[in-house]
Enzyme design. Structure first.
Site, mmCIF file in Angstrom:
data_model
loop_
_atom_site.group_PDB
_atom_site.id
_atom_site.type_symbol
_atom_site.label_atom_id
_atom_site.label_comp_id
_atom_site.label_asym_id
_atom_site.label_seq_id
_atom_site.Cartn_x
_atom_site.Cartn_y
_atom_site.Cartn_z
ATOM 1 N N HIS A 131 0.799 -1.237 0.000
ATOM 2 C CA HIS A 131 0.000 0.000 0.000
ATOM 3 C C HIS A 131 0.826 1.278 0.000
ATOM 4 C CE1 HIS A 131 0.553 1.383 4.222
ATOM 5 N NE2 HIS A 131 0.907 0.142 4.373
HETATM 6 N N1 UDP Z 1 -3.506 -5.464 9.181
HETATM 7 C C1 UDP Z 1 -4.794 -5.936 9.376
HETATM 8 N N2 UDP Z 1 -5.501 -6.380 8.292
HETATM 9 C C2 UDP Z 1 -4.998 -6.402 7.029
HETATM 10 C C3 UDP Z 1 -3.672 -5.916 6.836
HETATM 11 C C4 UDP Z 1 -2.952 -5.449 7.919
HETATM 12 O O1 UDP Z 1 -5.295 -5.951 10.516
HETATM 13 O O2 UDP Z 1 -5.693 -6.825 6.102
HETATM 14 C C5 UDP Z 1 -2.744 -4.942 10.340
HETATM 15 C C6 UDP Z 1 -1.374 -5.569 10.555
HETATM 16 O O3 UDP Z 1 -1.447 -6.664 11.437
HETATM 17 C C7 UDP Z 1 -0.571 -4.412 11.132
HETATM 18 C C8 UDP Z 1 -1.200 -3.182 10.535
HETATM 19 O O4 UDP Z 1 -2.508 -3.572 10.096
HETATM 20 O O5 UDP Z 1 -0.679 -4.352 12.541
HETATM 21 C C9 UDP Z 1 -0.385 -2.707 9.349
HETATM 22 O O6 UDP Z 1 -1.016 -1.647 8.750
HETATM 23 P P1 UDP Z 1 -0.506 -1.025 7.393
HETATM 24 O O7 UDP Z 1 0.269 -2.021 6.647
HETATM 25 O O8 UDP Z 1 -1.708 -0.422 6.742
HETATM 26 O O9 UDP Z 1 0.376 0.205 7.874
HETATM 27 P P2 UDP Z 1 1.943 0.453 8.085
HETATM 28 O O10 UDP Z 1 2.364 -0.407 9.226
HETATM 29 O O11 UDP Z 1 2.655 0.170 6.809
HETATM 30 O O12 UDP Z 1 2.009 1.897 8.442
#
Ligand code: UDP
Length: 359
Positions: A205
């Site tokens: 993403h």
């Molecule tokens: N996550 C979730 N469902 C999904 C994908 C990710 O609950 O379908 C959770 C994952 O376990 C993690 C967080 O969302 O804790 C990650 O979010 P994201 O990848 O959007 O953000 P980033 O960490 O890259 O800022």
């Protein structure tokens, strides 16, 4: 001590949940200020429900928009709430536009800010998250660095050591608090026709990957090549931003099971049982490491160097030959590394520090 907890996106809700739990346990005076940066049920409310979090006091409904629009709108809306509520401290987590706006507004109102997950750096100012992190760290009074590496980076940038506290990352607390519960979601494997340790989990993403059609196409080609070469199923809960970009550019993901974003417990279960994870997410790199699942990161850099250092993660970029090579390498590793992100007591540590400063 009155605390404002500012959050707005899926990872912020998950990683703030241990802190909110601590506020409840200690009966502290706090309220949740939700920016509304994520707003659909699947990206927002499901996490409040599943993590049994109390409802927010304010939702600023900022929604989607350009970085300037989102940040500008939030600055004025957050200001009104902070002037009315007069908290003693504002807590933000991570690197979103909500964090940027929350930190900037509070600092101008002379309200001290505590930055949870301080000191992460990709050293790539082309990433919007990097700009948000740098600003948040330099404006904060309390910097809760997850590891020695993040503390050292902050010191190197001239931030006084007495503002920095190594606390571990609250991602570990949330994971430990929910891993057992995630077993209740085991039927998800059957639902999607998957077998334990015989599938790869994909998430994607980051703006620099999905907004650029060339990179997005290259990653989608890599996924179908991986499916052909390794013979494992690929399952991909698609972020709304990514779905929009795939549709806009007419890119298909052959050989990949594309599903809606998952709730936290189902996603934790899918992570824990995956043979390997391919991702550009920050938190997923951490969670893969904690769960001892090898990770291939679809980026040129990471602000989680601890994962590379312990051998749980490699950087593969976005070219098919590199992604295939790194996948072959990681599928053979023995997951015997130690989790570098702490013992799951970060929320408690952070609140104790704040209590000692304000009471
Ligand atoms: N996550 C979730 N469902 C999904 C994908 C990710 O609950 O379908 C959770 C994952 O376990 C993690 C967080 O969302 O804790 C990650 O979010 P994201 O990848 O959007 O953000 P980033 O960490 O890259 O800022």
């Amino acid at each position: 001590m009155k605390i404002a907890i500012v959050l707005g996106t899926r990872p912020e809700i998950i990683k703030m949940s241990p802190i909110i739990r601590e506020c409840e346990r200690l009966n502290l005076d706090y309220f949740i200020l939700h920016s509304g940066q994520h707003y659909s049920y699947q990206m927002d409310k499901v996490f409040f429900d599943q993590l049994k979090l109390p409802n927010f006091k304010y939702n600023l409904d900022v929604g989607s928009g350009s970085h300037g629009e989102q940040t500008g709108t939030l600055l004025s809306r957050i200001e009104k709430v902070l002037i009315k509520e007069e908290p003693d401290v504002v807590l933000v987590q991570g690197d979103t536009n909500t964090v940027l706006a929350g930190t900037l507004t509070a600092s101008k109102l002379k309200i001290p800010v505590g930055h949870v997950e301080a000191g992460l750096r990709s050293f790539d100012r082309g990433m919007p998250e990097e700009i948000n992190r740098v600003v948040a760290d330099h404006l904060s009074e309390f910097l809760f660095a997850p590891t020695n590496i993040s503390k050292d980076l902050l010191v190197h940038e001239g931030i006084p050591e007495d503002k920095i506290f190594i606390t571990g990352n609250t991602v570990v607390d949330a994971l430990f608090q929910n891993l057992k519960l995630s077993q209740d979601k085991a039927e998800i494997l059957e639902k999607f026709g998957l077998n334990k340790k015989e599938y790869f989990l994909v998430t994607l993403h980051r703006q620099e990957n999905v907004d650029c059609p060339k990179r997005l196409k290259s990653i989608s080609n890599s996924l179908s090549k991986i499916n052909n070469s390794f013979g494992f199923d690929l399952i991909f809960p698609i972020h709304p931003r990514t779905r929009k970009c795939l549709e806009k550019h007419g890119i298909c993901l052959d050989g990949t099971k594309c599903i809606e974003p998952l709730d936290y417990l189902s996603f934790l279960f899918l992570q824990s049982q995956a043979r390997l994870i391919l991702t550009d997410s920050g938190s997923v790199q951490e969670e893969a490491c904690i769960l001892k699942v090898p990770c291939v990161t679809l980026r040129e850099n990471t602000e989680r160097p601890e994962t590379i250092k312990v051998g749980s993660n490699v950087l593969a970029g976005t070219l098919p030959e590199n992604i295939l090579e790194m996948t072959s390498k990681m599928i053979k590793v023995t997951p015997d590394w130690t989790n570098p992100f702490g013992d799951g007591q970060s929320g408690n540590r952070i609140m104790e520090i704040l209590i000692s400063k304000f009471q």
